[in-house]
Design a protein around this motif. Structure first.
Motif, short mmCIF file in Angstrom:
data_model
loop_
_atom_site.label_atom_id
_atom_site.label_comp_id
_atom_site.label_asym_id
_atom_site.label_seq_id
_atom_site.Cartn_x
_atom_site.Cartn_y
_atom_site.Cartn_z
N TYR A 237 0.84 -1.18 0.00
CA TYR A 237 0.00 0.00 0.00
C TYR A 237 0.89 1.24 0.00
CZ TYR A 237 -3.85 -3.06 1.43
OH TYR A 237 -4.80 -4.06 1.48
N GLN B 56 0.79 5.22 1.20
CA GLN B 56 0.07 6.17 2.02
C GLN B 56 0.70 7.54 1.88
OE1 GLN B 56 0.04 5.46 6.29
NE2 GLN B 56 -1.78 6.71 6.58
N LEU C 143 4.61 7.03 2.48
CA LEU C 143 4.93 5.88 3.33
C LEU C 143 4.44 4.64 2.61
CD1 LEU C 143 5.91 4.92 6.19
CD2 LEU C 143 3.51 5.06 6.90
N LEU D 54 3.63 0.78 2.81
CA LEU D 54 3.29 -0.22 3.82
C LEU D 54 3.15 -1.59 3.18
CD1 LEU D 54 0.58 1.92 5.60
CD2 LEU D 54 2.75 1.23 6.62
N GLY E 155 3.42 -3.96 8.44
CA GLY E 155 4.74 -3.62 8.92
C GLY E 155 4.81 -2.14 9.26
N PRO E 156 5.98 -1.69 9.73
CA PRO E 156 6.13 -0.29 10.14
C PRO E 156 6.23 0.69 8.98
CG PRO E 156 8.18 -1.47 10.40
CD PRO E 156 7.17 -2.49 10.00
N GLY E 157 6.47 0.18 7.78
CA GLY E 157 6.51 1.06 6.62
C GLY E 157 7.91 1.54 6.28
N ARG F 58 9.47 5.04 4.62
CA ARG F 58 9.14 6.40 4.19
C ARG F 58 10.10 6.80 3.08
NH1 ARG F 58 5.65 9.84 5.41
NH2 ARG F 58 5.04 8.82 7.36
N GLN G 269 4.46 5.60 12.30
CA GLN G 269 4.40 4.15 12.49
C GLN G 269 3.50 3.49 11.45
OE1 GLN G 269 6.31 2.66 14.96
NE2 GLN G 269 7.09 4.74 15.13
N GLY G 270 3.55 2.15 11.43
CA GLY G 270 2.64 1.39 10.60
C GLY G 270 1.27 1.29 11.24
#
Lengths: 113, 111
Positions: free
Chosen positions: A35, A37, A88, A90, A105-107, A109, B42-43
Motif C-alpha cells: 500500500y 500512504q 509511506l 506499507l 509492517g512499520p513502513g 518512508r 508508524q505502521g
C-alpha cells in the motif's frame, strides 16, 4: 512469532531514479500486499502477491512492480521516480482465505527530491 | 466499487471522556470491516475486526465497534480515553478483496 518487517525505514531518492523496498512476512503468512500512504491520506492498494504471482493490482502504473519469493518475502520496485511517489509504503501479510486479516509492517518512508 | 467514509477528520476529547469515531461503508455484500490505529511515523496496528455473527466486537486497548447493516456503519467506541490513545484511526473494508481505507480520523486527547 516474528511480525512483518520492512527495510529500509527511510529513503531519499531523486526524480528519475529507481528504488527497491523489502518486506518480510509474518510467520505462516503466504500473501503480501503493498500500500502507498500519501501524507494525510489513507493507504491505497498497490498490488498483492500470492504464490509468487501478482494476485490483484490497484490503480498504479506499470513502473510499480513487485516480486514475492519462495519464503513469502516480497519486494516493491518503483522505476522512474516522480515527486508524487513520496509517501509511506506499507507492506501487509496475511493468510489467503475468506476475510483474511492483514497485518502491517512499520513502513518505509520514501522522499523523492 | 467499495468505499469507506470517515466523516470526521479531527476529533479532540478530554482524557477520561468517552469516544466514538464514525465509519460508513459502501459494499454490495456484507463486508469484512476493520479498524486500525496508526501512531505518528508508524505502521498500522489492528484494533478489531468484524466478519460475521455478533455485531458488537471487542478489540484491544479497550476499544469496541458495532456493525449496523441498516446504517452501513461500523463506529468505533471507547468508554474512557487515555492520553496514549492520541493517534490516527483508519476504518477499512475488505472481503476477499484488497482493503479499502477511509481517509482517517485524527484523535487528539487533552488533559
Amino acid at each position: 512469532e516474528t511480525g512483518v518487517t520492512q527495510s529500509p525505514t527511510h529513503l531519499i531518492k531523486t526524480r528519475g531514479q529507481q528504488v527497491t523496498l523489502r518486506c518480510s512476512s509474518q510467520s505462516g503468512h503466504n500473501t503480501v500486499s503493498w500500500y502507498q500512504q500519501a501524507l494525510g491520506q489513507g493507504p491505497q492498494f498497490i498490488f498483492q502477491y500470492y504464490r509468487e504471482e501478482e494476485n490483484g493490482r490497484g490503480n498504479f502504473p506499470p513502473r510499480f512492480s513487485g516480486l514475492q519469493f519462495p519464503n513469502y518475502s516480497s519486494e516493491l520496485n518503483v522505476n522512474a521516480l516522480e515527486l508524487d511517489d513520496s509517501a509511506l509504503y506499507l507492506c501487509a501479510s496475511s493468510v489467503t482465505g475468506a476475510g483474511e486479516t492483514q497485518y502491517f509492517g512499520p513502513g518505509t518512508r520514501l522522499l523523492v527530491l | 466499487a467499495q468505499s469507506v467514509t470517515q466523516p470526521d477528520i479531527h476529533i479532540t476529547v478530554s482524557e477520561g471522556a468517552s469516544l466514538e469515531l464514525r465509519c460508513n461503508y459502501s459494499y454490495g455484500a456484507t463486508p469484512y470491516l476493520f479498524w486500525y490505529v496508526q501512531s505518528p511515523g508508524q505502521g498500522l496496528q489492528l484494533l478489531l475486526k468484524y466478519f460475521s455473527g455478533d455485531t458488537l466486537v471487542q478489540g484491544i486497548k479497550g476499544f469496541e465497534a458495532e456493525f449496523k447493516r441498516s446504517q452501513s456503519s461500523f463506529n468505533l467506541r471507547k468508554p474512557s480515553v487515555h492520553w496514549s490513545d492520541a493517534a490516527e484511526y483508519f476504518c477499512a473494508s475488505g472481503g476477499n478483496t484488497p482493503l479499502v481505507f477511509g481517509k482517517g480520523t485524527r484523535l487528539s486527547v487533552i488533559a
